[in-house]
Scaffold this motif. Structure first.
Motif, mmCIF file in Angstrom:
data_model
loop_
_atom_site.group_PDB
_atom_site.id
_atom_site.type_symbol
_atom_site.label_atom_id
_atom_site.label_comp_id
_atom_site.label_asym_id
_atom_site.label_seq_id
_atom_site.Cartn_x
_atom_site.Cartn_y
_atom_site.Cartn_z
ATOM 1 N N MET A 122 2.205 -31.848 13.456
ATOM 2 C CA MET A 122 1.146 -31.399 14.367
ATOM 3 C C MET A 122 -0.194 -31.891 13.849
ATOM 4 S SD MET A 122 0.186 -27.479 15.493
ATOM 5 C CE MET A 122 -0.298 -26.969 13.841
ATOM 6 N N PRO A 123 -0.995 -32.571 14.687
ATOM 7 C CA PRO A 123 -2.320 -33.005 14.214
ATOM 8 C C PRO A 123 -3.188 -31.805 13.834
ATOM 9 C CG PRO A 123 -1.732 -34.124 16.270
ATOM 10 C CD PRO A 123 -0.717 -33.023 16.046
ATOM 11 N N VAL A 124 -3.709 -31.847 12.625
ATOM 12 C CA VAL A 124 -4.580 -30.769 12.150
ATOM 13 C C VAL A 124 -5.797 -31.370 11.454
ATOM 14 C CG1 VAL A 124 -2.706 -29.078 11.808
ATOM 15 C CG2 VAL A 124 -3.406 -30.569 9.919
ATOM 16 N N CYS A 125 -6.796 -30.528 11.296
ATOM 17 C CA CYS A 125 -7.935 -30.852 10.438
ATOM 18 C C CYS A 125 -8.152 -29.634 9.559
ATOM 19 C CB CYS A 125 -9.163 -31.148 11.290
ATOM 20 S SG CYS A 125 -10.618 -31.634 10.341
ATOM 21 N N VAL A 126 -8.241 -29.858 8.267
ATOM 22 C CA VAL A 126 -8.422 -28.767 7.316
ATOM 23 C C VAL A 126 -9.750 -28.994 6.601
ATOM 24 C CG1 VAL A 126 -7.481 -27.520 5.349
ATOM 25 C CG2 VAL A 126 -5.929 -28.659 6.955
ATOM 26 N N THR A 127 -10.612 -27.993 6.656
ATOM 27 C CA THR A 127 -11.930 -28.125 6.038
ATOM 28 C C THR A 127 -12.146 -27.006 5.029
ATOM 29 O OG1 THR A 127 -12.829 -29.281 7.941
ATOM 30 C CG2 THR A 127 -14.416 -28.183 6.519
ATOM 31 N N SER A 133 -32.367 -26.968 4.908
ATOM 32 C CA SER A 133 -31.014 -27.491 4.773
ATOM 33 C C SER A 133 -30.189 -26.516 3.939
ATOM 34 C CB SER A 133 -31.078 -28.874 4.106
ATOM 35 O OG SER A 133 -29.818 -29.498 4.118
ATOM 36 N N VAL A 134 -28.977 -26.918 3.648
ATOM 37 C CA VAL A 134 -28.164 -26.148 2.713
ATOM 38 C C VAL A 134 -27.582 -27.098 1.672
ATOM 39 C CG1 VAL A 134 -27.545 -24.227 4.259
ATOM 40 C CG2 VAL A 134 -26.146 -26.281 4.236
ATOM 41 N N ASN A 135 -27.393 -26.572 0.477
ATOM 42 C CA ASN A 135 -26.622 -27.295 -0.534
ATOM 43 C C ASN A 135 -25.179 -26.846 -0.423
ATOM 44 O OD1 ASN A 135 -28.762 -28.786 -1.495
ATOM 45 N ND2 ASN A 135 -29.290 -27.315 -3.116
ATOM 46 N N TYR A 136 -24.289 -27.794 -0.409
ATOM 47 C CA TYR A 136 -22.891 -27.471 -0.147
ATOM 48 C C TYR A 136 -21.999 -28.590 -0.673
ATOM 49 C CZ TYR A 136 -23.281 -31.006 3.447
ATOM 50 O OH TYR A 136 -23.485 -32.205 4.080
ATOM 51 N N ARG A 137 -20.715 -28.277 -0.750
ATOM 52 C CA ARG A 137 -19.669 -29.268 -1.012
ATOM 53 C C ARG A 137 -18.566 -28.982 -0.004
ATOM 54 N NH1 ARG A 137 -17.952 -26.925 -5.988
ATOM 55 N NH2 ARG A 137 -19.217 -25.214 -5.183
ATOM 56 N N SER A 138 -18.144 -29.998 0.705
ATOM 57 C CA SER A 138 -17.181 -29.784 1.777
ATOM 58 C C SER A 138 -16.184 -30.935 1.824
ATOM 59 C CB SER A 138 -17.936 -29.692 3.108
ATOM 60 O OG SER A 138 -17.063 -29.456 4.175
ATOM 61 N N VAL A 139 -14.922 -30.588 1.950
ATOM 62 C CA VAL A 139 -13.867 -31.597 2.112
ATOM 63 C C VAL A 139 -13.257 -31.447 3.503
ATOM 64 C CG1 VAL A 139 -11.481 -32.147 1.458
ATOM 65 C CG2 VAL A 139 -13.257 -31.997 -0.295
ATOM 66 N N VAL A 140 -13.086 -32.559 4.185
ATOM 67 C CA VAL A 140 -12.446 -32.575 5.501
ATOM 68 C C VAL A 140 -11.181 -33.434 5.402
ATOM 69 C CG1 VAL A 140 -12.675 -33.198 7.940
ATOM 70 C CG2 VAL A 140 -14.648 -32.259 6.694
ATOM 71 N N VAL A 141 -10.062 -32.827 5.767
ATOM 72 C CA VAL A 141 -8.763 -33.506 5.725
ATOM 73 C C VAL A 141 -8.260 -33.681 7.156
ATOM 74 C CG1 VAL A 141 -6.368 -33.376 4.914
ATOM 75 C CG2 VAL A 141 -8.224 -32.371 3.535
ATOM 76 N N HIS A 142 -7.973 -34.903 7.548
ATOM 77 C CA HIS A 142 -7.327 -35.168 8.830
ATOM 78 C C HIS A 142 -5.881 -35.534 8.549
ATOM 79 C CE1 HIS A 142 -11.207 -35.531 10.969
ATOM 80 N NE2 HIS A 142 -11.630 -36.095 9.856
ATOM 81 N N GLY A 143 -4.964 -34.971 9.312
ATOM 82 C CA GLY A 143 -3.573 -35.341 9.060
ATOM 83 C C GLY A 143 -2.613 -34.631 9.975
ATOM 84 N N LEU A 144 -1.359 -34.722 9.603
ATOM 85 C CA LEU A 144 -0.290 -34.091 10.362
ATOM 86 C C LEU A 144 0.308 -32.973 9.525
ATOM 87 C CD1 LEU A 144 1.459 -37.324 11.706
ATOM 88 C CD2 LEU A 144 0.004 -35.751 13.008
ATOM 89 N N ALA A 145 0.470 -31.813 10.138
ATOM 90 C CA ALA A 145 1.095 -30.684 9.448
ATOM 91 C C ALA A 145 2.599 -30.727 9.688
ATOM 92 C CB ALA A 145 0.522 -29.369 9.978
ATOM 93 N N HIS A 146 3.337 -30.602 8.602
ATOM 94 C CA HIS A 146 4.800 -30.589 8.673
ATOM 95 C C HIS A 146 5.321 -29.291 8.065
ATOM 96 C CE1 HIS A 146 5.237 -34.912 9.611
ATOM 97 N NE2 HIS A 146 4.162 -35.064 8.870
ATOM 98 N N ARG A 158 2.861 -28.321 5.127
ATOM 99 C CA ARG A 158 2.300 -29.324 4.224
ATOM 100 C C ARG A 158 1.444 -30.308 5.025
ATOM 101 N NH1 ARG A 158 7.128 -31.745 2.658
ATOM 102 N NH2 ARG A 158 6.946 -33.050 4.492
ATOM 103 N N VAL A 159 0.305 -30.662 4.447
ATOM 104 C CA VAL A 159 -0.550 -31.706 5.023
ATOM 105 C C VAL A 159 -0.829 -32.712 3.913
ATOM 106 C CG1 VAL A 159 -2.712 -32.234 6.227
ATOM 107 C CG2 VAL A 159 -1.631 -29.989 6.528
ATOM 108 N N GLY A 160 -0.487 -33.949 4.136
ATOM 109 C CA GLY A 160 -0.738 -34.962 3.120
ATOM 110 C C GLY A 160 -2.210 -35.322 3.038
ATOM 111 N N LEU A 161 -2.673 -35.539 1.792
ATOM 112 C CA LEU A 161 -4.059 -35.992 1.604
ATOM 113 C C LEU A 161 -4.066 -37.512 1.716
ATOM 114 C CD1 LEU A 161 -5.224 -33.766 -1.393
ATOM 115 C CD2 LEU A 161 -5.662 -33.442 1.041
ATOM 116 N N GLU A 162 -4.366 -37.985 2.897
ATOM 117 C CA GLU A 162 -4.380 -39.428 3.130
ATOM 118 C C GLU A 162 -5.699 -39.863 3.743
ATOM 119 O OE1 GLU A 162 -0.943 -39.840 5.561
ATOM 120 O OE2 GLU A 162 0.416 -39.219 3.945
ATOM 121 N N GLU A 163 -6.171 -39.051 4.679
ATOM 122 C CA GLU A 163 -7.407 -39.374 5.383
ATOM 123 C C GLU A 163 -8.375 -38.237 5.071
ATOM 124 O OE1 GLU A 163 -6.440 -40.377 9.387
ATOM 125 O OE2 GLU A 163 -8.504 -40.935 9.878
#
Lengths: 224, 224
Positions: free
Chosen positions: A88-93, A110-123, A165-170
């Motif tokens: 299933m296409p997901v985005c995890v932030t 502004s804000v100071n922040y650290r953010s990771v965005v993961v695009h992928g497929l959930a299995h 599971r979502v692979g870290l690829e994108e």
């Protein structure tokens, strides 16, 4: 430093991990991505239902180049991840807020922040050992050391738990740090400028009502 | 208590705001929804791009039954919200983490939280007065009192800023509080159980490098 099959130190940049602006705040460095993921345990998981987006908070853990989330087998998104053969296409932030940035001008706040965005497929994870490992990882990611200091899931509980599971690829990481970036002509204005730091702080552990008196608070909690 | 045109005390329950499980943790009470929204300023905004979900962190403010977010006119989602005549489908989620819940069993570990999920359409705000009001609201929602204590946006800055509105129509709040819910047969196990509280804490304000020495720290920061 690398534990990816490819051994690469950076994730590949793709159209959807290339920001439309503020590209200087973005990175694809694997160690930086992992550091931000490992500094948190609450993510926002987005998926599409009937053409519209849905985003829900949930716990996660990173193991190598995989993210794991879990939930009830009765939860809709996890059921849906299981139904789709190709995932299933997901985005995890994952977002850490580090400070509020006050500039002389409203515009440059502004804000100071650290953010990771993961695009992928959930299995759905179906392998028994991988499921056990992922569930331990999710508990230990929030409370290091806790998985071994609690009763593990029994077969009935495991059957009621979906692991995805979502692979870290994108993947990309975006961050901002430091003080405000004011216009030179604004510097004489009388307003205070700078940063108000913010961080999560843990309080004193509160024993459960049904906890036997005298049960010691474990070191992994008092250290926090 | 109500400021909705309909004057209703609750938001209508719809298929997508009806949880598939844990329905006892959900509410549609307007005052409860507003309290959770007003206790935060960072949301996760999800939209659909090329059939896949995207979720990004951003600041927001609630004004009555509207949420406002802003960004650069160069940012893709905000541009896209402007292109769609009928509005862009979005989901906005605000989550406050209040504690880690440690049960005797791994299965019953949980988190205490308060979370609001908004489903709706994002519309570009074009009315000048509404734009000014929304920008002030976003600054003041993060730092109450700051909008009036900074230089307001000039015409050039305003032209570079997109403001987007999402109506609060299809909204729910979900929360968990209190200690673990252990199985009775687990209560004799030797593991500590209870709650580790967590909350955001603000540090000492850090003046900007280019701030004139002696500029007093405003009361709205020291009070935090």
């Amino acid at each position: 430093m690398t534990d990816s099959p490819s051994g690469a130190d950076t994730y590949p940049r793709t159209p959807r991990t290339t920001g439309s602006r503020a590209r200087d705040r973005m990175s694809y460095d694997r160690a930086s991505v992992h550091a931000v993921l490992d500094d948190g345990y609450l993510c926002h998981l987005a998926f599409v239902r009937d053409g519209a987006p849905v985003v829900l908070p949930t716990l996660y853990a990173r193991v190598g180049d995989r993210l794991y989330v879990h939930g009830s087998t009765g939860s809709r998104p996890l059921r849906e991840a299981g139904r789709e053969d190709g995932g299933m296409p997901v985005c995890v932030t994952v977002t850490h807020l580090d400070g509020l940035v006050l500039a002389k001008s409203a515009f440059h706040h502004s804000v100071n922040y650290r953010s990771v965005v993961v695009h992928g497929l959930a299995h759905q994870v179906t392998d028994h050992q991988e499921r056990l490992m992922a569930l331990d990882a999710i508990v230990d990611n929030a409370i290091p050391g806790r998985a071994a200091d609690s009763r593990r899931a029994d077969p009935k509980e495991l059957a009621a738990t979906a692991v995805v599971r979502v692979g870290l690829e994108e993947v990309s990481v975006k961050s901002r740090a430091g003080g405000p970036n004011d216009e030179p002509e604004d510097l004489g204005l009388p307003y205070w400028s700078g940063v108000l730091p913010v961080s999560p702080v843990y309080g004193t552990p509160i024993p459960a009502d049904d906890l036997a008196p005298g049960t010691p608070v474990p070191g992994y909690l008092t250290a926090r």
